[in-house]
Design an enzyme around this catalytic site. Structure first.
Site, short mmCIF file in Angstrom:
data_model
loop_
_atom_site.label_atom_id
_atom_site.label_comp_id
_atom_site.label_asym_id
_atom_site.label_seq_id
_atom_site.Cartn_x
_atom_site.Cartn_y
_atom_site.Cartn_z
N ASP A 1 0.85 -1.18 0.00
CA ASP A 1 0.00 0.00 0.00
C ASP A 1 0.89 1.23 0.00
O ASP A 1 1.91 1.25 0.68
CB ASP A 1 -0.89 0.01 1.25
CG ASP A 1 -2.12 -0.85 1.04
OD1 ASP A 1 -2.62 -0.86 -0.10
OD2 ASP A 1 -2.56 -1.50 2.01
N ASP B 1 -16.22 12.68 7.19
CA ASP B 1 -15.20 11.86 6.54
C ASP B 1 -14.11 11.55 7.55
O ASP B 1 -13.31 12.41 7.91
CB ASP B 1 -14.64 12.66 5.34
CG ASP B 1 -13.63 11.87 4.56
OD1 ASP B 1 -13.26 10.76 5.01
OD2 ASP B 1 -13.20 12.36 3.50
N PHE C 1 -18.14 7.41 1.64
CA PHE C 1 -17.33 7.06 0.48
C PHE C 1 -17.54 5.58 0.15
O PHE C 1 -17.56 4.73 1.02
CB PHE C 1 -15.85 7.29 0.80
CG PHE C 1 -14.93 6.90 -0.31
CD1 PHE C 1 -14.58 7.82 -1.30
CD2 PHE C 1 -14.41 5.62 -0.38
CE1 PHE C 1 -13.73 7.46 -2.32
CE2 PHE C 1 -13.57 5.26 -1.39
CZ PHE C 1 -13.22 6.18 -2.38
N ASP D 1 -4.87 -4.50 5.97
CA ASP D 1 -5.45 -4.42 7.30
C ASP D 1 -6.97 -4.39 7.27
O ASP D 1 -7.62 -4.84 8.18
CB ASP D 1 -4.89 -3.22 8.07
CG ASP D 1 -5.00 -1.93 7.29
OD1 ASP D 1 -5.61 -1.96 6.20
OD2 ASP D 1 -4.46 -0.92 7.75
#
Lengths: 684, 571
Positions: A313, A350, A380, A522
């Site tokens: 990532d 958010d 989202f 994760d």
């Protein structure tokens, strides 16, 4: 390895004591038979014991002097004990390592929440942690030690995880999202959380790991099995050599004593690697544990060494933390303050670091946003790739990736302001991430988010490249941004605008072409990919689903840990390979010591083969057997620490190891046996 | 002396120069490409049609081996039957008798397995009919069998993931029509023009200069001698093989026959490179084989041209080198070179007596047969080398920290197990049976057998031991040459060597084909920067080390008691 936080001395006196005791326990033939090489040595030892006893009883000296036979018996016994000691020491070290982790989870009081309590609903009762079982819910408040592994179902807390990770900085864990997991033994510093127990007592990853190290459930890995077969074949060859030597000697009218036969046999079979093989395997698991990685099987560690492709990532691995909002760029004709307000409103709910950084930056610019009742927050999703809010006064504010918002605007018949499009390009080509904000589907401007690449990461990728591992950066960024960061960080490939299934597809594609893929993840949506990957490392802070899906758990939550895991895997194989080579190469010198010694009496011409100039046939055989025994403990440190892996390319590494352990393995015993012979010469 | 050595060097260079294009040609033949022997196509089609074979049908490794073993069993029965009843069959102008069943068993087996361990003498033990229809026939088909199974290996290495190792019959027939037959015709013609007989008449009578009347055996020999050299068979028309002046008349025929021993085995190494399109791999394999081969040649030529120290001590000059058991028309160097060539390739033909080699040379040729993969027998040499590669790949893979792989396929427990078994097998057969023979000689020299064990050995002590060791090593390697001091035509040696021959031939064929079948089925792993290259010099050195170490560890005590003890006693 950078994380030897609780390193244990190689020869800790306490461990040595346990290991010595275990060496004798392991003499049990039922246990020995698992190691065919050392088992044959044990049989040889038993035969020598029988010969010595027979001699004591009858005084028959046709089998050589009594002291000589007893000496050979003792050395053989010591050889077996040394091998057992190596294994026992490795086990003891692994156990000690695991115990130090386990200590953190000794019985702690747990505030269990009884959904239907004796008096009221959701009644809290203090119970010992051992009474918690899967599915129970407990409460933790500031100052509490978390009694069991679990997942936060409500609340947020700062937690001190230093007991597990050694890292003193507290971390935030909260319900929902990808950081909802807590580990038993860690301490809550602030706030309160409700946690659901996710494992049965005794079945946590740590328990599994301890079992692996302890040997009860330790299964041989595929490479270990193959090597054991090869070593067994060598042992059989030497059985043939020794058995056929009897008629050969009869033909040559040379009497050969039982002691000489057994000594020759024990010297020839690969006792060095045979004695150290299981220690090497255990030490590999132990090294993983030391790096704060809990492997669910030995195979997982071994596979890590074979990995061809590494999926990383971007966030946290390649770049420091998360992207931060750095600038607001309103479109022409849009008031800057108004734009900042829109941006803030859209980010209020958010809880991603990006979203929070927008609110922070807005606050710095003097704009505050407040949640009001009646606001509907749009979360989202990977499909819409945007989030936002519908306010009470009928505004629908959305922010998201450029193309997502563009499509949204286009549908409503709006066009993209030229200067915003231009700005998006500029931000992207500088490695930043543009977040476009639209109000009622009309584009109002763009927020710039910037990444900071971790120092030193380029060198790590360079090292991986030399190891033959391809690095792939996974990011939700658009291709332009992704490319910029990929180039700067030096990764080989990238997946931009990655949806969870993109990761999965990439892994599948690579696997179909025969590559082994490792990834770290994760989140719950990482779970399928973690399961699909050949090596899936989940972070300890990650969701339970992710932890179940992967085959390793990283206690440090360090995304660069994959690199270490790959090296641990390689080191494990290399240690086995080099010590095998060393062990077999040793035989050359032993032949030159023993073969002339066997036949010198009847074929004096064979003295020319005694190139070491050993004093007498007895001292030659003794020297070889002694060398064979003491080389085992001398190599224990190497077996436990592992042979260093150097990323210099496969052929160069083979050359290097052939030279050190192959050629070295041929030469060293010549020197060693000669020295022992000189020493023995003082007494004999 | 120097011109002799130059001759040897030139012969070897010429062999390699011829082998390279031949290898390319062989690869084209098996890839089904157009070659100059395209005119054989109708013949092949005819053979396939009357046999009801579809040459394009794919076979997996089990089907491949089944086809090979079935036809081999058929030939064994056929061969034994003809040998036992040869006295009743035509083309027996010298009136030779039928073979005893144990000798017929040994003979049929030994030709079937490409070994040609001859416990009889060709002039009196066979008829022209059996020379042609048993011996020569088996020399062609056993060589073709070797090449055909090698193609299974090639196909397994070529394909990424496949069950198909090709069609056994297709490769078998083409090995004969496109490789063995054309080359044999060329060699036979050269031999015939240089004086090797091709007559169907019986023995000739001549009167020597001394006035003695001598019967000289002859027969249609040239063709058989050609295939015996080319197909790494080695069983001669005459008892003393290519030391016989009619089997190997002059230096030119000697050169041609030496080249014939080596040319196909070397060409097949190059063919591997062309066929699977990995020329570098083939070059590395060739380099490793040649490295050991040249060392062995150098040692042997040195000791044979230097002469025998025992004769030196008598004060007799040995300008020609150690000439005991050698032909004056060929010389010490050419004989020494031949002896290494014939043992490297599992050929087994001789142009001088190996029993008379100096101890070191004797040891070298035994060692050469123990390795049995320096070029090796046609086809099977590469299979033997493949086993060494598997072990080298496994150990070196571990040493660089990756699960071992060869040609994109992971080498795992099963493959290692099979490779280890084969490695064990040679040690077991050679040492086990030599031990049995040594035991009989040491403990039961006077047992009431037709030939008492005490009478087996013409030489006492170390050399006698070498004779027994040589015999079983030769049988295991399917070589067929012998230390002829051994009295080997009796039931003990016929039966024991027969067993060794069968096991030493078929298990080392079955095992590599099984390994390649298993490997080829696995998922293909493309080469990455982390892959250990197997076509590198480093890996070549690794394979060399594995060959030396495994051979040395398995056989050093035996070699110490035979050739080495003899050497240290003599020098």
């Amino acid at each position: 390895m950078s994380t030897n936080k609780r390193s244990i001395q190689l020869f800790d006196p306490e461990l040595i004591g346990t290991a010595v005791k275990q060496s004798f326990v392991k003499l049990n033939p039922a246990l020995m038979i698992k190691n065919p090489v050392m088992f044959t040595v044990e049989i040889g030892t038993a035969v020598m014991l029988a010969v010595s006893i027979y001699q004591l009883a009858t005084g028959d000296t046709s089998q050589g002097a009594l002291w000589y036979n007893i000496t050979i018996f003792s050395i053989l016994l010591i050889t077996v004990l040394f091998a057992n000691f190596a294994e026992a020491l490795a086990e003891a070290r692994g156990k000690a390592q695991a115990q130090s982790l386990r200590k953190t989870r000794e019985d702690t009081p747990a505030k269990k929440i009884l959904l239907v309590g004796e008096i009221t609903l959701n009644e809290i009762k203090l119970v010992p942690s051992s009474q918690l079982s899967k599915g129970d819910i407990f409460l933790c408040e500031a100052g509490d030690v978390i009694p069991m592994d679990g997942e936060i179902i409500e609340g947020l807390a700062t937690i001190d995880e230093s007991a597990i990770t050694g890292e003193s900085a507290p971390v935030i864990r909260e319900a929902g999202g990808d950081k909802s997991s807590v580990t038993g033994g860690t301490k809550v510093l602030s706030d309160r959380i409700k946690v659901k127990v996710t494992t049965e007592p005794g079945e946590s990853f740590l328990d599994k790991m301890i079992a692996l190290v302890e040997g009860a459930s330790r299964q041989k890995t595929p490479n270990e099995i193959a090597l054991t077969i090869l070593l067994a074949a060598f042992t059989l060859i030497f059985i043939i050599v020794c058995v056929t030597l009897k008629p050969f000697a009869d033909y040559a009218n040379t009497p050969v004593t039982i002691a000489a036969f057994i000594s020759l046999f024990v010297c020839l079979i690969p006792t060095t690697i045979g004695g150290l093989l299981s220690a090497i395997g255990i030490a590999g698991m132990d090294r993983a544990l030391r790096a704060n990685v809990i492997a669910k099987s030995g195979k997982a560690v071994e596979t890590a060494g074979d990995v061809d492709v590494l999926l990383l990532d971007k966030t946290g691995t390649i770049t420091i933390g998360n992207r931060k909002a750095t600038n607001f760029y309103p479109a022409d004709g849009v008031d800057e303050i108004a734009f900042i307000q829109f941006s803030t409103l859209s980010s209020l709910a958010d809880d991603t670091p990006e979203g929070k950084s927008i609110v922070e930056l807005a606050a710095q610019k003097g704009v505050q946003g407040k949640k009001e009742s009646g606001m509907t927050f749009i979360k989202f999703t990977a499909e819409t790739r945007s989030s936002g809010v519908n306010t009470t006064d009928g505004l629908s504010i959305r922010k998201g990736a450029f193309d997502a918002i563009r499509d949204m605007a286009a549908k409503a018949g709006h066009t993209v302001p030229a200067e915003t499009a231009e700005r998006v390009k500029i931000i992207s080509s500088n490695g930043g991430t543009p977040l476009v904000v639209a109000v009622n589907y009309e584009i109002k401007g763009v927020i710039e988010l910037q990444d900071i690449i971790k120092p030193g990461i380029q060198e790590r990728f360079e090292r991986l490249r030399k190891m033959g591992v391809k690095t792939v950066m996974v990011t939700g960024d658009n291709p332009l941004t992704a490319k910029y960061i990929a180039t700067v960080a030096g990764v080989d490939d990238f997946i931009a605008e990655a949806k969870p299934e993109d990761k999965m597809n990439y892994i599948r594609k690579e696997q179909q072409s025969g590559k082994l893929v490792a990834m770290m993840g994760d989140g719950t949506n990482d779970a399928p990919a973690l399961a699909q990957a050949d090596v899936g490392v989940s972070m300890n802070s990650g969701t339970q689903a992710a932890k179940e899906a992967g085959n390793m758990v990283d206690l440090d939550n360090d995304p660069t840990k994959l690199i270490e895991v790959v090296e641990i895997g390689k080191q494990l194989l290399i240690t086995r390979g080099t010590l095998t080579t060393f062990s077999i190469a040793n035989d050359v010198a032993k032949y030159f010591a023993i073969v002339p010694a066997l036949f010198i009496a009847s074929i004096p011409a064979l003295q020319s083969l005694n190139i070491m100039g050993l004093k007498s046939p007895e001292s030659a055989i003794l020297s070889a057997v002694i060398f064979n025994a003491i080389i085992i403990p001398m190599l224990i440190p190497l077996a436990l620490k592992g042979v260093a892996y150097k990323p210099i390319g496969a052929s160069a590494l083979l050359r290097r190891n052939l030279l050190i352990y192959g050629l070295g393995g041929v030469i060293i015993p010549f020197i060693g046996i000669k020295l022992i012979d000189l020493l023995l010469g003082l007494f004999m | 002396m120097n011109s002799e050595i130059t001759g040897v060097v030139l012969i070897f260079l010429l062999t390699v120069i011829l082998a390279y294009p031949l290898g390319k040609y062989i690869a084209r033949v098996f890839a089904g490409e157009k070659t100059i022997t395209g005119f054989m196509n109708p013949l092949e089609k005819f053979i396939f049609r009357i046999s009801g074979i579809n040459p394009r049908k794919s076979m997996n490794w089990k089907q491949f081996l089944k086809a090979m073993l079935t036809i081999n069993l058929l030939w064994l029965v056929y061969g034994m039957f003809l040998l036992i009843f040869q006295d009743k069959l035509p083309l027996n102008p010298d009136g030779n008798p039928g073979q005893t069943p144990d000798l017929a068993f040994n003979t049929a087996i030994s030709f079937l397995v490409n070994c040609n361990l001859q416990h009889y003498s060709g002039e009196s033990g066979l008829t022209y009919f059996t020379q042609l229809f048993v011996v020569t026939f088996l020399q062609f088909v056993s060589a073709a069998t070797g090449i055909a199974v090698m193609m299974a290996l090639f196909n397994g290495l070529k394909e990424k993931t496949s069950n198909n190792l090709g069609n056994f019959w297709n490769y078998f027939v083409k090995s004969i029509t496109r490789i063995l037959l054309p080359l044999s015709i060329i060699v036979a013609v050269i031999l015939a023009f240089n004086g090797t007989p091709t007559s169907y008449e019986g023995k000739d009578s001549i009167v020597t200069l001394q006035g003695d009347s001598v019967q000289v055996s002859r027969g249609p020999a040239a063709g058989m001698i050609a295939i015996k050299q080319l197909g790494t068979n080695g069983g001669g028309w005459f008892g003393v093989n290519s030391a016989h002046p009619l089997e190997n008349p002059n230096y030119l025929t000697n050169a041609v026959e030496t080249i014939s021993i080596l040319v196909i085995p070397i060409a097949l190494v190059f063919a591997l490179g062309f066929y699977i399109n990995k020329r570098k791999l083939a070059n590395v394999i060739f380099a490793v084989m040649t490295f050991l081969f040249v060392i062995f040649c150098a040692i042997t030529v040195y000791y044979e041209t230097k002469g025998n120290p025992a004769i030196d001590q008598l004060g007799i000059a040995q300008t020609a080198g150690s000439m005991e058991g050698k032909e004056v028309r060929l010389g010490a160097a050419a004989t020494a070179f031949w002896s290494v060539a014939t043992t490297s390739t599992s050929n087994g033909s001789v142009n001088g007596m190996h029993d008379s080699l100096t101890p070191v040379s004797g040891g070298v040729v035994i060692l050469d047969m123990m390795i049995n993969a320096l070029y090796g027998g046609v086809g099977v040499g590469l299979l033997n080398y493949f086993i060494f590669i598997i072990i080298a790949v496994f150990i070196s893979g571990l040493m660089v920290g990756r699960t071992p792989e060869f040609m994109g396929h992971k080498v795992e427990a099963r493959e290692v197990k099979i490779a280890a078994l084969v490695t064990l097998l040679s040690a077991f057969l050679i040492k086990g049976f030599t031990a049995l023979a040594a035991y009989m000689v040491a403990h039961h020299p006077d047992i009431a057998w037709q030939v008492k064990p005490g009478a087996w050995l013409n030489n006492p002590s170390y050399h006698g031991f070498s004779e027994m060791l040589y015999e079983f090593t030769s049988a295991n390697a399917n070589n067929g040459s012998g230390f002829e001091g051994l009295g080997d035509n009796n039931i003990f040696w016929n039966v024991t060597t027969g067993i060794v021959l069968i096991l030493g031939r078929y298990l080392p064929i079955i095992a590599p084909v099984a390994i390649i079948g298993l490997l080829a089925k696995k998922k293909f792993i493309p080469e990455s920067p982390g892959t250990l290259r197997t076509d590198s010099g480093t890996f070549g050195v690794m394979t060399l080390a594995v060959i030396i170490i495994i051979t040395a560890l398995s056989y050093l005590p035996a070699l110490a008691l035979g050739p080495l003890a003899e050497y240290f006693s003599l020098y």
